[in-house]
Scaffold this active site. Structure first.
Site, short mmCIF file in Angstrom:
data_model
loop_
_atom_site.label_atom_id
_atom_site.label_comp_id
_atom_site.label_asym_id
_atom_site.label_seq_id
_atom_site.Cartn_x
_atom_site.Cartn_y
_atom_site.Cartn_z
CG ASN A 13 -1.68 1.25 1.42
OD1 ASN A 13 -1.81 2.04 0.48
ND2 ASN A 13 -2.21 1.48 2.62
CD1 TRP A 14 3.47 0.83 -2.98
CD2 TRP A 14 3.75 2.15 -4.77
NE1 TRP A 14 4.24 0.15 -3.89
CE2 TRP A 14 4.43 0.93 -5.00
CE3 TRP A 14 3.79 3.14 -5.76
CZ2 TRP A 14 5.13 0.68 -6.18
CZ3 TRP A 14 4.48 2.88 -6.93
CH2 TRP A 14 5.15 1.67 -7.13
CE LYS A 15 0.09 3.36 4.64
NZ LYS A 15 0.07 3.48 6.09
CG HIS A 99 -5.77 2.26 4.90
ND1 HIS A 99 -5.32 3.22 5.77
CD2 HIS A 99 -4.80 1.32 4.85
CE1 HIS A 99 -4.11 2.88 6.21
NE2 HIS A 99 -3.77 1.73 5.67
CD GLU A 101 -2.76 5.76 6.47
OE1 GLU A 101 -2.72 5.80 5.23
OE2 GLU A 101 -1.88 5.22 7.16
CD GLU A 171 -3.63 -2.25 7.17
OE1 GLU A 171 -2.60 -2.62 6.60
OE2 GLU A 171 -4.09 -1.10 7.04
N GLY A 177 2.17 2.46 10.64
CA GLY A 177 3.15 3.53 10.48
C GLY A 177 3.80 3.96 11.78
CB SER A 217 4.83 -1.56 12.01
OG SER A 217 4.42 -0.22 12.20
N GLY A 238 2.76 -1.10 4.21
CA GLY A 238 2.91 0.30 3.85
C GLY A 238 4.37 0.64 3.60
N GLY A 239 5.01 1.21 4.60
CA GLY A 239 6.38 1.71 4.48
C GLY A 239 7.36 0.74 3.81
P1 PGA Z 1 2.69 0.40 7.54
O1 PGA Z 1 1.26 0.61 6.85
O2 PGA Z 1 3.20 -0.93 7.03
O3 PGA Z 1 3.52 1.56 7.06
O4 PGA Z 1 2.48 0.40 9.01
C1 PGA Z 1 0.38 -0.46 6.68
C2 PGA Z 1 -0.90 0.05 6.05
O5 PGA Z 1 -1.33 1.14 6.41
O6 PGA Z 1 -1.49 -0.63 5.19
#
Ligand code: PGA
Length: 257
Positions: A13-15, A99, A101, A171, A177, A217, A238-239
């Site tokens: 998930n590149w956001k 998600h 966010e 999640e 994050g 994470s 994500g990251g």
């Molecule tokens: P993260 O994000 O791996 O950076 O914690 C995961 C996500 O939000 O899908």
């Protein structure tokens, strides 16, 4: 994970990251590194502006492309929004929905997640539906109530056949994050609870076939332990999905796990 009934899915998930040249560079670097992977479905969910570039860069590879959201209406006066049909027509296969966010910063609710999931399914997309509790909710010991409510509402009115086209990402919001990963046991506990909830709604046979990912994470160092758990069928990353080497390590961990 249970390899007899489910395939692992590792999705990035590149956001809100990467310009088109950066997206092309990352996927071009990643593709040969994971070319030999067969037992894991590899997905990169990228910003809308990168979709065409990402589809071109991964053509003929084993990397599938996803979007990070879609609107629930088919078309109309919804300035700034993107419909499921627009994504499907491009050749996009997956879409992340609900998600945390989106729920936190863009006021998405279980009701709109449900509508988006139905719209995505109707367009032929595979939804990756995210659920997860806030830290406060975990501390108040209501994680299971929160998750059960999200599952019931997000999938309300969705048939068993359609559910089978969906992926669920657990999640925990406090782990996204933050560098704070749920322990493998915590992830397993909630993923198993999600499967039990699905079993009550759709029957155990259907629940057994659904891919349930962990996200929050997840990284090259902790992926192997997480996916070794019976009910953790991959990850939403994500990251760590923004670095080809780290993402490859996670994918290969799921091949073994
Ligand atoms: P993260 O994000 O791996 O950076 O914690 C995961 C996500 O939000 O899908």
């Amino acid at each position: 994970m249970n390899k007899a009934t489910r395939k692992a899915i590792i999705a990035g998930n590149w956001k809100m990251n990467k310009t088109r040249p950066e997206a092309k560079a990352l996927l071009t670097e990643l593709a040969p590194m994971v070319a030999d992977v067969k037992s894991v479905e590899i997905v990169a969910c990228v910003p809308f502006t990168n979709l065409e570039t990402a589809l071109a860069a991964t053509e003929g590879t084993n990397i599938k492309i996803g979007a990070e959201n879609c609107h629930f209406e088919k078309s109309g006066a919804f300035t700034g929004e993107i419909s499921a049909d627009m994504l499907a027509e491009m050749g996009v296969e997956y879409v992340v929905l609900g998600h945390s966010e989106r729920r936190q910063y863009f006021a998405e609710t279980d009701e709109t997640v449900n509508k988006r999931t139905k719209a995505a399914l109707e367009a032929g997309l595979k939804p990756i539906v995210c659920v997860g509790e806030l830290l406060w909710e975990r501390e108040c010991n209501i994680t299971e109530e929160v998750i059960a409510r999200q599952i019931k509402l997000d999938f309300f009115g969705i048939s068993a056949d359609d559910l089978k086209k969906c992926v669920i990402a657990y999640e925990p919001v406090w782990a996204i994050g933050t560098g704070k990963t749920a322990t493998a046991d915590q992830a397993e506990e909630v993923c198993a609870f999600i499967r039990d909830t699905l079993a009550k709604l759709y029957g155990a046979d259907v629940a057994e076939t659904i891919t349930i990912q962990y996200g929050g994470s997840m990284n090259a160092a902790n992926a192997a332990e997480l996916v070794s758990k019976k009910n953790v069928d991959g990850g939403l990353i994500g990251g760590a999905s923004l670095k080809a080497a780290d993402f490859t390590t996670i994918i290969k961990a799921a091949e073994v796990g």
